[in-house]
Design an enzyme around this catalytic site. Structure first.
Site, mmCIF file in Angstrom:
data_model
loop_
_atom_site.group_PDB
_atom_site.id
_atom_site.type_symbol
_atom_site.label_atom_id
_atom_site.label_comp_id
_atom_site.label_asym_id
_atom_site.label_seq_id
_atom_site.Cartn_x
_atom_site.Cartn_y
_atom_site.Cartn_z
ATOM 1 N N ARG A 1 10.941 -2.135 -7.233
ATOM 2 C CA ARG A 1 9.931 -1.512 -8.080
ATOM 3 C C ARG A 1 8.999 -0.699 -7.195
ATOM 4 O O ARG A 1 8.969 -0.853 -5.970
ATOM 5 C CB ARG A 1 9.135 -2.585 -8.828
ATOM 6 N N HIS A 2 8.224 0.173 -7.813
ATOM 7 C CA HIS A 2 7.168 0.903 -7.101
ATOM 8 C C HIS A 2 6.179 -0.145 -6.579
ATOM 9 O O HIS A 2 6.178 -1.302 -7.031
ATOM 10 C CB HIS A 2 6.471 1.822 -8.076
ATOM 11 N N ASN B 1 -1.011 -2.182 -13.097
ATOM 12 C CA ASN B 1 -0.560 -3.545 -12.815
ATOM 13 C C ASN B 1 -1.796 -4.422 -12.593
ATOM 14 O O ASN B 1 -1.897 -5.528 -13.118
ATOM 15 C CB ASN B 1 0.306 -3.606 -11.551
ATOM 16 N N ARG C 1 3.574 6.416 -9.805
ATOM 17 C CA ARG C 1 3.656 5.243 -8.942
ATOM 18 C C ARG C 1 5.005 5.145 -8.227
ATOM 19 O O ARG C 1 5.073 4.716 -7.071
ATOM 20 C CB ARG C 1 3.380 3.967 -9.753
ATOM 21 N N HIS D 1 11.177 0.984 -12.127
ATOM 22 C CA HIS D 1 10.206 0.170 -12.849
ATOM 23 C C HIS D 1 10.850 -1.102 -13.379
ATOM 24 O O HIS D 1 12.057 -1.232 -13.433
ATOM 25 C CB HIS D 1 9.647 0.983 -14.018
#
Lengths: 437, 446
Positions: free
Chosen positions: B225-226, B232, B280, B370
């Site tokens: 994931r980023h 978040n 992101r 993502h």
């Protein structure tokens, strides 16, 4: 995903006896590639031959024993090859070499010339083989008799001469062999049998999938937008608004149109989006027709991101820069948090495959941007034109694929009166000269 | 597109000598169909034979002149076919019969049994032909030696016995010919050469494309994931927020990790590096790209699930503003579609082209995307049940390295501490055949 395929230039070479659909296939491939964002062009060797040797060539010209003619034909082939390489060097991504290329020697010559002059090019061969006499005769009648080669000749004369020409080619025809060490696909009897050998890369893989879905059934394709929606009236973009009264009336009239048009045929495929205005339009149509529709998210209207629910005036006021940017480059401009026309083309590709594959009539009830992309694919429009194509409300566009183009008819349906007005643009045969494919 | 094409039942039958990759192809196809949303199952002749005749069958059992053994094997094959037919009758969409089926008689029998059991069934025969002895040896080594048939032999003995078994089959092997009137695909030497005969239809055309893209190169696939984003931190969904400070640190450490992982410039240049178009992910990828001196491809297809009207809200806010939707999503997280947004099923449909690309690639693949996207991708490679997809654990600041092996995926999780750069490695090696030895596992349950 297109970027994955842009890493190398590509040449697609056609192989096959005359009247085997090579030009049909190369034009379809060319159209598909251009639509997907790969600059492509077809180089038809026959056109070069006509330019240089004139159009008075009867079947003796094609006798492999006729040394002078053979030399002339070889020269034409090389001229086309050179033009093709220049195109790739300058602006093109893919060139299609549309010719018979029926001997191993000719294919070897092309491979060697390409490797010499342009080492970083991928070459992919498409061979069309057909043994069905009826299909061949039909091809001749549909496409050869109007060919400049036969102006002034009766159709029997022309057919006979053409069949003799095929015989000349047949004398020396060598189908592609695996030991030639080339990547190819053989399409036999319009896809009844397919042989694939040594496919390399993203684009070749995609082309093979595409070619497997092609056929020559002349089934009609109907495109229509949903009926007028609330947001249409308010001039707002995006949203998931419902139909207005007028829109609902259009939906009912549309149903009646299809009932008459399809003459009780329930064997059709109907696609619509997941948005209210399209679903409700489709509901009306399906009730009258007695069929079911498929609701696909892939057909949802272009996502205007942060501009959702605004009028064009409001967008111009709130986001003047974006407004200008979009005016200048409507094709690639992506709404912030939304989509661009290029994104839509990407999204809608699977629908194109579905439509190509279908041998049943297809009805698509969707939205302006979506239909612009679909319509452009069938009508060979330049991709930059797509965002400006005219797809108004309350109109059905009927497309019937014919030999090298699509016959188009537009039916304007008045939501109030239910009257139809048929605009027969059918004869806009895309009169492009044979040279200008 | 799946909804459009559910009308007919489909039966796919393999053909080929042992160690030609029939089970590999069957399982891959099965995986693909299930992931797309079809009810698909594989029925393996060999497993039926093992259950019924035991696993002490050496190559003599496969001698075509051994009448008793022949009858036993024929009965097993009939059972497998009957179970497949039952499966399709009870709601299954696609049944895959994994067996050698090398004689015309056997194929004819199966084809007519299938056609007579259903009013309109599509059948497809996939013949795998391989003349490359290196490939065959490798297949034997990777998949047969660990086979229950050979648990009491050492690997040399097992190989010799297996090669003898192949010779038995070769005596009566007849390749599919056009006069058998079957729809078939022949894949020769792992897809170098493919012949397609009378294959029509949405799904079957997809099968051809899928098989074209299969190979057995064990290239690694990295999913991450980023780095942590502002949203978040705020516990919000959707949006296009940028990386938090912690997220930026992760990007840095991630770049270091990949730099170590790929030792040479040649390898780096060959990586297929994909990311989404969201800030992101792009920023995380840019840091990695700079360090490795390669360029990522930004694909909108990899953008996070579109949460429609819930964009920018926290889960608490969603629960308050849209209590019905909140409940609905809890009950059916897979099919629930955010109003004006997407569902997990939409996502799967959306990212299918990326799956093809990954399958096709013979070079390492690196994807920075993502949570929802990676859940879908991961589920495909790890053969998870589809309903599990929305709950799979794909945490932040973790690289998942998948290396496809014979019938499963080696998985390694690399947890990277964004602040210290400390790396913790968790190896989760799925040994499918060990599972299969347990009593509970039915021989048709894949």
């Amino acid at each position: 995903m297109q970027e994955l395929g842009k890493q190398q230039k590509m040449v697609i070479g056609m192989v096959g006896l005359p009247a085997r659909g090579k030009t049909y296939i190369s034009r379809k491939i060319c159209r598909y590639l251009n639509w997907m964002g790969f600059k492509s062009k077809v180089f038809n060797i026959g056109n070069y031959r006509r330019q240089i040797c004139g159009t008075d060539c009867n079947s003796n010209f094609f006798d492999p024993g006729n040394k002078d003619a053979s030399k002339a034909r070889d020269e034409c082939a090389l001229l086309a090859l050179n033009d093709m390489i220049n195109y790739l060097r300058n602006e093109g991504d893919v060139s299609l070499y549309d010719g018979t290329n029926t001997t191993k020697q000719r294919r070897k010559l092309i491979m060697e010339t390409l490797q010499q002059k342009f080492s970083e090019v991928q070459v992919f061969w498409v061979e069309s083989i057909c043994n069905d006499e009826d299909v061949i005769l039909r091809n001749i009648q549909l496409t050869k008799l109007n060919n400049p080669d036969y102006i002034g000749k009766s159709s029997e004369e022309a057919t006979q001469d053409f069949q003799q020409r095929i015989e000349q080619y047949n004398k020396v025809y060598e189908p592609i062999d695996m030991d030639e060490n080339i990547s190819f696909i053989k399409i036999i009897d319009i896809g009844n049998d397919i042989m694939i050998y040594n496919i390399q890369g993203f684009l070749q893989s995609k082309l093979v999938s595409y070619l497997m879905n092609l056929h020559i059934y002349p089934r009609p394709i109907y495109l229509s937008r949903h009926g007028e929606s609330q947001y249409n009236v308010l001039h707002k973009v995006g949203g998931d608004s419902d139909l207005t009264q007028t829109g609902l009336m259009y939906a009912k009239q549309l149903g009646k149109y299809f009932v008459q048009e399809l003459e009780g045929n329930r064997n059709i495929k109907m696609f619509t989006s997941t948005m209210q205005r399209a679903l409700h339009t489709s509901n009306e149509v399906c009730e009258l027709l007695g069929v079911e529709y498929y609701s696909l998210k892939a057909l949802d209207e272009i996502n205007p991101g942060i501009c959702d629910g605004l009028t064009y005036q409001q967008i111009a006021d709130k986001f003047p820069q974006d407004y200008e940017e979009r005016k200048m480059n409507k094709l690639t401009y992506r709404y912030p948090r939304g989509e661009s026309y290029l994104d839509v083309i990407s999204r809608v590709e699977q629908i194109i495959f579905e439509i190509e594959r279908s041998r049943l009539p297809v009805i698509v009830i969707a939205h302006q941007a979506i239909l612009r992309c679909l319509y452009a694919y069938f009508h060979e429009h330049e991709v930059p034109e797509i965002p400006k194509l005219n797809i108004p409300l309350h109109q059905v566009i009927k497309l019937v694929p014919a030999a090298y183009y699509c016959k188009e008819t537009r039916i304007k349906i008045d939501p109030m009166t239910g009257n139809w007005e048929i605009q027969d643009e059918a004869t806009i045969k895309k009169v492009k000269s044979f040279l200008d494919l | 597109m799946q909804q459009c094409n559910r009308s007919q039942k489909i039966a796919i039958c393999t053909v080929g000598l042992p160690a030609r990759g029939k089970t590999y192809i069957s399982r891959k196809l099965n995986r693909y169909f299930n992931w797309l949303g079809y009810k698909s199952r594989v029925f393996i002749n060999g497993n039926y034979r093992r259950e019924i005749c035991g696993t002490e069958c050496n190559s003599l059992f496969f001698d075509p002149h051994n009448e008793e053994a022949q009858k036993a094997r024929s009965d097993c094959a009939k059972m497998a076919l009957q179970d497949l037919i039952q499966f399709l009758k009870n709601g299954g969409d696609i049944g895959i019969l994994d067996g050698t089926n090398i004689t015309k008689e056997r194929r004819h029998q199966i084809e007519s049994d299938l056609k007579s059991s259903f009013n309109g069934i599509q059948t497809l025969w996939i013949e795998s032909i391989c003349n490359d002895s290196k490939v065959i040896q490798n297949n034997i080594r990777l998949t047969k030696i660990n086979n229950p048939d050979y648990c009491n032999m050492d690997s040399e003995q097992a190989t010799i016995d297996f090669l003898n078994r192949i010779k038995m089959y070769e005596q009566i092997y007849k390749t599919i010919t056009d006069d058998e009137d079957l729809s078939y695909i022949k894949t020769i030497n792992v897809g170098a050469d493919i012949i397609v005969h009378q294959v029509y239809g949405f799904l079957l055309s997809k099968v051809v494309s899928f098989i074209m893209n299969l190979h057995t190169y064990p290239r690694p696939i990295y999913l991450s994931r980023h780095g942590e984003s502002q949203y978040n931190v705020d516990d919000r969904v959707g949006g296009d927020s940028d990386l938090s400070e912690l997220g930026e640190m992760y990007a840095d450490k991630l770049a270091d990790f990949f730099n170590q992982e790929f030792s040479t410039k040649e390898i780096k240049n060959e990586i297929i590096f994909l990311t989404s178009t969201m800030r992101r992910a792009v920023h995380t990828s840019d840091v990695v790209a700079q360090k490795l001196e390669i360029q990522p491809l930004q694909l909108k297809t990899l953008d996070e699930i579109n949460v429609g009207i819930c964009d920018g809200m926290t889960y608490t806010e969603i629960a308050q503003k849209f209590p019905n939707d909140f409940q609905e999503r809890k009950i059916n997280k897979l099919g629930y579609r955010y109003p004006r947004g997407e569902s997990y099923l939409d996502l799967i449909s959306r990212i299918e082209p990326v799956i093809f690309e990954i399958e096709r690639s013979r070079q390492p693949v690196m994807i920075i995307a993502h949570q929802a996207i990676l859940r879908c991708l991961y589920a495909y490679f790890h053969q998870n049940e589809i309903p599990e997809v929305p709950t799979l654990d794909i945490p932040l600041h973790c690289v998942i390295k998948l290396t496809p092996a014979a019938y499963f995926c080696d998985e390694k999780r690399v947890l990277i501490n964004p602040q210290t750069g400390e790396i913790t490695i968790k190896e989760e090696y799925v040994q499918e055949f060990i599972r299969s030895k347990s009593k509970q596992k039915s021989f048709i349950d894949l």
